[in-house]
Design a protein around this motif. Structure first.
Motif: not given
Lengths: 494, 494
Positions: A18, A21, A45, A48-50, A52, A140-141, A144, A147-148
């Motif tokens: 992370g 990233e 951005v 990165l979300f796509t 996930r 944002l970081a 991410l 979620v991971d």
């Protein structure tokens, strides 16, 4: 083992991914106003979300930086939480950066260290330096990684997420209203979380129910038509720098009280519940004085949180001719002050700017919204130009909203200590637009360390605060919030 | 036909040569402090006078720009007139030059025209634009043409000339005292003429008996140790820009009166003769207001010449963080004002700077001559830095010196209209050093037009004023002045 235990174990083992990233995202110049640069940020951005599994959309209005929206989870039986973050940053201009603002640099104290790889230890007190590291790419970081971590642990989302990632917050969000009004159908949520600003000065997690609003006044006072020799004319020609000083001094007394007529009149005083919440907050002033490098507050002995409940008058810049080695012996032709007024609940930006204008006029100034003409110079001894900038209003969500206790609980679990509930943050984020247009309670959930040098050189994020953000999002994603009614009636998916 | 008639005929026919030579001198960058550049100026000046038969010497003290001295005529039976000019100029930095400061450009109104050649007409209202064109290379050019004109007409010099051409006047003449003390034997004269500054605003020739002195104060007020986010801390953190404004406002009232304790106490009030001379001067204020672009003086209705008899307090520059598009939402870390104090007769520079310091201290400031330490920041709420710059004292030669009437007569004949006798000029030139060290009456004889943009962009000399200078030097070179006694006893060659 709780979900949070799993998340913590995950981020200890895999957090370096992370971080890497995050550094990639911080390497993108994101200075506000620079739309092409901001598009590159928006693209990354969204990507990165796509990755996930989110469904992302990059929206653009004419002349605006993109708004990045998206959804992660669309189960109609679950409540929806909106997450607002801004991916643009303040200008990186000010001198004094020890490392370039868009070369993310990890430091242990003063020592630069490489980004960790697999198996490397990571210290919570290390800091990542870059413009935007704290304000405001950090959430944002954190999201991410959260979620991971949940995916890795097989945890199910208890809520749907809706994203609103803005690219113009540091410019005063000139298109946010338009974006929200146009795309409100894609931005339905039961609660909006504004992820911006720092945690409490003590390091405690905090839930913030309001923000100050913002308006700006740029004030120029005119002297001679061009710079004059200070020997030949000094003491006879009017000096605009002195007059500007006199005007500013007339706006605020040495006691810190703004002396512009009516300046405090429209402010909604703190409610009894707010006063009680304020009284519960731990004192931070002594520690802050030492950290920030001054011996006493503007109003000696005042509490920071109390001052935030009232509008501010802050001279953010001054300029007239030159100082130091470049100074010349002149009567300057003009002098300019840039002032920001942080609004408290109840203040209207246009009204406040009008009060400043009226204050100047009462002192005999002809107040223009442009440079004076030759004719105005000939006929008006006191000439000023006032350029007003209308930002967003202040906003304070009621302490009685049921979601407040839920968020404070999540922050307490994530932070491992009692979260503080603050009636307002000092900074300005466009909370009121979301509350008004999206008709849902809005609450600020900050993650950055308070000493992050936001808006200045050497902006940085303490890694422990990044991990707090990960835990916080994980807690929020896995606990169902109470259903609430927004300020304007029932909210949530139609 | 008088000598002056001959001179005028000569310069109408041959003045173009002098203009070309002048343009060559103006093409040399002469920004003060730049010693290598100033050496090139000194060399050319010496060369031009040597070519007229003068004996020139370029003197250098360690770290100083050269002093160019010389003699033209050494007849021990004739009186000696000293001519002081400075060949350095103000920094050319300020924006707004329409043509480059060291590319001398002749203009008819707004139209650029080529330098005239043999037989070309030359209009008195044309202007030559360049840094130094008026302040202060013009008298050098005028003197060169005057010598040529007298030589061409076979006129004999009635006086010897001694030259003192300085290269550091715009830096406050840091080495002039040393130069004069060291080389006083080469600088003996019965009267010293300071050729600098502009003629009267009406265009009338003038003889000026004094100058204001100079000292500077650079004042920095400290706030937080680094810039702070104005949202989080504005209204609580002390704002140095506002405090600086309050301090400056406390130094001078809206009535234009300096409110620093004792500021006027040491000033020698105008004598009865000076008051009478002041009363004789024509009013210029109405015309000036229009030309300079403001509707009223700092003290509305005041006369410029009356204000020059008292010390000034002029804010020549202000700076704190940024304004305009570069402004950031911060509480600035510090704010600086650059102030120049023009001294009147009787004022001592060190004493005046001390009064400013005492004024700050009375308001509770700890006043340093360096940046504060961390410990001082922790213990002193009000912190300022004061850097004083001691220039030269003011000086006023008595109206009763016999040479005054002689000079006024020469200026009247050269200018073709009654010369005005001014007790003082507003600007500062090192008149007192010459008077004290060289022990001779010193009188300022300006030739430049008053609207020459001295110290600013687009400095220029009106050609009619160059020709006035030629005629003035011719008149002075061919008429024997009355023998006078200097302020400290008999002067002149031993």
């Amino acid at each position: 083992m709780t979900v949070l235990d799993h998340v913590r174990r995950y981020r200890r083992a895999e957090g370096w991914r992370g971080l890497t990233e995050f550094a990639g995202l911080l390497a993108l110049d994101n200075q506000t106003h620079d739309v092409p640069a901001l598009r590159r940020n928006a693209d990354l951005v969204a990507e990165l979300f796509t990755a996930r599994g989110a469904t992302m959309e990059i929206l653009e209005l004419e002349g605006a930086a993109p708004l990045v929206t998206g959804q992660l989870g669309t189960d109609p039986r679950k409540p929806t939480i909106g997450v607002y973050v801004h991916y643009d940053g303040q200008p990186a201009g000010p001198a004094g950066w020890h490392t370039p603002p868009f070369e993310p640099t990890l430091k242990a104290g003063d020592r630069t260290i490489p980004l960790p790889g697999a198996g490397d230890p990571v210290d919570d007190d290390w800091r990542l330096f870059a413009r935007g590291s704290a304000d405001d790419k950090a959430p944002l970081a954190a999201l991410l990684v959260a979620v991971d971590a949940l995916r890795a642990g097989g945890a199910e989302q208890a809520v749907n997420l809706v994203f609103c990632f803005e690219g113009e917050e540091e410019s005063g969000s000139p298109h946010l209203r338009d974006y929200l009004e146009r795309y409100r159908d894609r931005l339905r949520a039961d609660t909006w979380l504004i992820c911006d600003g720092p945690v409490h000065h003590t390091g405690a997690p905090q839930v913030v129910l309001g923000v100050r609003g913002y308006c700006g006044v740029e004030l120029t006072v005119y002297g001679p038509g061009h710079e004059l020799h200070s020997g030949h004319y000094g003491n006879w020609a009017p000096n605009p720098a002195l007059r500007l000083a006199q005007l500013l001094a007339s706006c605020k007394g040495p006691d810190g009280r703004v002396t512009i007529d009516g300046f405090y009149d429209s402010t909604r005083p703190p409610s009894a519940a707010e006063l009680a919440a304020l009284a519960d907050l731990p004192p931070v002033e002594e520690a802050l004085l030492g950290q920030l490098g001054f011996a006493a507050a503007e109003v000696p002995g005042s509490r920071l949180v109390d001052r935030l409940m009232w509008p501010s008058f802050n001279v953010k810049g001054l300029a007239a001719a030159d100082v130091g080695a470049a100074a010349r012996n002149v009567v300057p032709a003009s002098a300019t002050a840039s002032v920001d007024i942080r609004l408290a609940a109840g203040n209207d930006a246009g009204h406040m700017i009008g009060l400043v204008r009226a204050h100047l006029e009462r002192q005999g100034y002809l107040v223009l919204d442009r440079d004076p003409t030759d004719d105005e110079r000939r006929t008006h001894p006191l000439l000023a130009r006032l350029d007003g900038e209308i930002g967003y209003p202040a906003m304070r969500t009621s302490l009685d909203e049921p979601v407040v206790a839920h968020l404070a609980d999540a922050a307490t679990r994530a932070g491992g200590r009692q979260a503080l509930v603050m009636p307002t943050l000092g900074g300005s984020v466009p909370l009121s637009y979301l509350a008004e247009i999206l008709r849902a309670p809005t609450v600020v959930l900050p993650i950055a360390n308070h000493d992050n040098n936001q808006h200045a050189a050497n902006e940085n994020l303490r890694l422990g605060n990044l991990w707090y953000g990960v835990d916080l999002f994980a807690a929020l994603l896995t606990a169902e919030p109470p259903r609430t009614a927004g300020p304007g009636g029932p909210a949530g998916p139609a």
